[in-house]
Design a protein around this motif. Structure first.
Motif, PDB file in Angstrom:
ATOM      1  N   PHE A  61       0.803  -1.222   0.000  1.00  0.00           N
ATOM      2  CA  PHE A  61       0.000   0.000   0.000  1.00  0.00           C
ATOM      3  C   PHE A  61       0.835   1.271   0.000  1.00  0.00           C
ATOM      4  O   PHE A  61       0.376   2.319  -0.443  1.00  0.00           O
ATOM      5  N   LEU A  62       2.058   1.189   0.486  1.00  0.00           N
ATOM      6  CA  LEU A  62       2.864   2.402   0.615  1.00  0.00           C
ATOM      7  C   LEU A  62       3.869   2.603  -0.504  1.00  0.00           C
ATOM      8  O   LEU A  62       4.395   3.699  -0.669  1.00  0.00           O
ATOM      9  N   PHE A 226       2.826  -6.151 -14.734  1.00  0.00           N
ATOM     10  CA  PHE A 226       2.382  -6.236 -13.338  1.00  0.00           C
ATOM     11  C   PHE A 226       1.899  -7.652 -13.006  1.00  0.00           C
ATOM     12  O   PHE A 226       2.217  -8.199 -11.946  1.00  0.00           O
ATOM     13  N   LEU A 227       1.117  -8.246 -13.907  1.00  0.00           N
ATOM     14  CA  LEU A 227       0.614  -9.606 -13.686  1.00  0.00           C
ATOM     15  C   LEU A 227       1.760 -10.611 -13.583  1.00  0.00           C
ATOM     16  O   LEU A 227       1.729 -11.538 -12.766  1.00  0.00           O
ATOM     17  N   ASN A 228       2.799 -10.419 -14.418  1.00  0.00           N
ATOM     18  CA  ASN A 228       3.990 -11.261 -14.328  1.00  0.00           C
ATOM     19  C   ASN A 228       4.621 -11.150 -12.938  1.00  0.00           C
ATOM     20  O   ASN A 228       5.002 -12.161 -12.331  1.00  0.00           O
ATOM     21  N   GLY A 229       4.739  -9.911 -12.453  1.00  0.00           N
ATOM     22  CA  GLY A 229       5.331  -9.683 -11.141  1.00  0.00           C
ATOM     23  C   GLY A 229       4.566 -10.382 -10.029  1.00  0.00           C
ATOM     24  O   GLY A 229       5.152 -11.008  -9.139  1.00  0.00           O
ATOM     25  N   ALA A 356       3.004  -4.665  -7.120  1.00  0.00           N
ATOM     26  CA  ALA A 356       2.435  -5.908  -7.660  1.00  0.00           C
ATOM     27  C   ALA A 356       3.268  -7.113  -7.237  1.00  0.00           C
ATOM     28  O   ALA A 356       2.726  -8.166  -6.864  1.00  0.00           O
ATOM     29  N   ARG A 357       4.586  -6.981  -7.266  1.00  0.00           N
ATOM     30  CA  ARG A 357       5.460  -8.079  -6.833  1.00  0.00           C
ATOM     31  C   ARG A 357       5.225  -8.416  -5.371  1.00  0.00           C
ATOM     32  O   ARG A 357       5.186  -9.587  -4.979  1.00  0.00           O
ATOM     33  N   PHE A 358       5.048  -7.388  -4.543  1.00  0.00           N
ATOM     34  CA  PHE A 358       4.825  -7.627  -3.123  1.00  0.00           C
ATOM     35  C   PHE A 358       3.484  -8.306  -2.851  1.00  0.00           C
ATOM     36  O   PHE A 358       3.325  -8.987  -1.831  1.00  0.00           O
ATOM     37  N   ILE A 359       2.505  -8.106  -3.748  1.00  0.00           N
ATOM     38  CA  ILE A 359       1.239  -8.834  -3.599  1.00  0.00           C
ATOM     39  C   ILE A 359       1.500 -10.332  -3.648  1.00  0.00           C
ATOM     40  O   ILE A 359       0.977 -11.110  -2.841  1.00  0.00           O
ATOM     41  N   GLY A 360       2.323 -10.758  -4.613  1.00  0.00           N
ATOM     42  CA  GLY A 360       2.688 -12.164  -4.714  1.00  0.00           C
ATOM     43  C   GLY A 360       3.450 -12.654  -3.500  1.00  0.00           C
ATOM     44  O   GLY A 360       3.192 -13.752  -2.987  1.00  0.00           O
TER      45      GLY A 360
END
Length: 410
Positions: A61-62, A226-229, A356-360
């Motif tokens: 989020f940040l 982003f989806l790849n990440g 996006a990477r951190f979501i994963g």
């Protein structure tokens, strides 16, 4: 030209590379320690996964905020306070583990503060590289390869260092994160010379409109990146969490020995990342080919991870293939997004990618802790199917003649 060469000294590159190394160690170093934490703190595997996830959720989020601030006020002015927060977060988690009878809540608070620090440090390195090498795509790609290799090398060191530190004191990894953050603070302060801005910072309204314009014009390929990440980090961190648990509970491999075994697929990931970063050289055609090839290999290999969980050699072989594919893919993603966005918006757009990477990263461990008891094979097959779907999305939306050329038309 000579001034710019001085700015990008070897020590400057080492200093920038220290950030992803430290931030990766700050998260991945705890993965081999989680089973020990479960025992010492008296928590479940799902709760232990939250120690990884809390760090990543805070960052998700940040990161966009940090990206905007770095575009507005400068990269270094955001990176240094963020590294200080990462240092403080490590101290809080470490002292709670050392002195409190029930430290879980304070560990999570410390991890959240670390995540806030990570949000303002690691993602800002990518646009900083772009700033320093804005007239030389080949050198930018090479430096991004070093940065991503440092990131992946952190993953190689993580299980080994985490296991060694925990062998002395189970909570020592938390304190080590603070010590490493301090080293990075010193390096960035003294050796990173950011180019001086000649223009006034763009006001928020104009900045917001420009960002909207970029996403409208370049959205198809940006969202694909982003989806790849998301997917590769989801697969990587769920796989690492599973490996850590599996090596102890199925194969009775523990402590430092487990750290070295965990490092095998990560070492191959790191090597692939280094080679890929040196080969792509900012060429979109090469980047597209690397993305398609890596997604194909990853999708096939990951489907077999669950089926090999009781055969250690096969398990390490399959996870190593997945690691190689992910390692080669990551520098291509960094390069395509860093080198095709104009400088004024580079920090913000790359921060969305990092988010996006951190979501994963955040989703991987808790999802795996839930599915690995009853749905292990099915979960990895689903991951393979998602990889194939993403491969087709890349094939459709990553086009050489459409990337970086659409903003002016919007």
């Amino acid at each position: 030209m000579e001034k710019k060469a001085d700015q990008v000294s070897v020590w400057c590159i080492v200093s920038m590379a220290s950030i992803p190394l430290v931030m990766t160690l700050g998260n991945s170093m705890l993965i081999p320690v989680l089973p020990i934490l479960e025992d010492k703190v008296g928590i479940s595997s799902f709760q232990s996964s939250m120690i990884i996830t809390s760090y990543s959720v805070a960052a998700i989020f940040l990161i966009p905020v940090a990206g905007y601030l770095s575009d507005r006020f400068g990269r270094k002015k955001v990176i240094l306070p963020s590294l200080i927060l990462a240092l403080i977060g490590g101290l809080i988690a470490g002292f709670a583990s050392w002195k409190m009878d029930d430290p879980f809540t304070m560990i999570i608070i410390g991890r959240v503060i670390q995540g806030i620090g990570a949000a303002g440090a690691m993602p800002i390195v990518l646009p900083l590289v772009g700033d320093l090498y804005q007239d030389d795509e080949e050198k930018a790609s090479s430096c991004l390869g070093i940065i991503e290799t440092s990131n992946t090398f952190g993953k190689v060191l993580s299980p080994i260092l985490g296991s060694i530190f925990a062998a002395f004191l189970w909570f020592l990894p938390f304190f080590s994160i603070s010590a490493l953050s301090l080293i990075s603070i010193v390096l960035i302060f003294f050796f990173v010379k950011v180019p001086k801005e000649k223009d006034e910072p763009v006001k928020f309204k104009e900045f917001f409109n420009n960002t909207k314009k970029v996403f409208k014009a370049e959205g198809k390929w940006l969202y694909t990146v982003f989806l790849n990440g998301v997917l590769v980090m989801l697969i990587l961190f769920s796989m690492l969490f599973f490996l850590s648990e599996n090596l102890e509970k199925v194969h009775d491999i523990k402590g430092i020995k487990k750290g070295f075994v965990l490092a095998i697929p990560l070492l191959l990931l790191c090597t692939a990342s280094f080679i890929s970063g040196r080969k792509i050289k900012g060429d979109i055609k090469t980047i597209r080919l690397v993305m398609l090839s890596c997604l194909a290999v990853m999708s096939i290999a990951v489907a077999f991870v669950g089926f090999t969980n009781k055969k250690i050699i096969l398990l390490l072989a399959v996870t190593s293939i997945v690691g190689i594919a992910i390692g080669a893919l990551l520098p291509a993603l960094d390069a395509i997004i860093t080198e095709n966005i104009e400088k004024e918006l580079r920090g913000t757009v790359t921060s969305f990618y990092s988010s996006a990477r951190f979501i994963g990263v955040a989703a991987g461990p808790p999802i795996m802790s839930i599915v690995m008891k009853n749905f292990l094979n099915g979960s990895y097959i689903v991951a393979g199917v998602l990889g194939v779907i993403l491969l087709f999305i890349v094939f459709k939306f990553i086009k050489e003649n459409e990337i970086g050329n659409q903003t002016e038309k919007a």
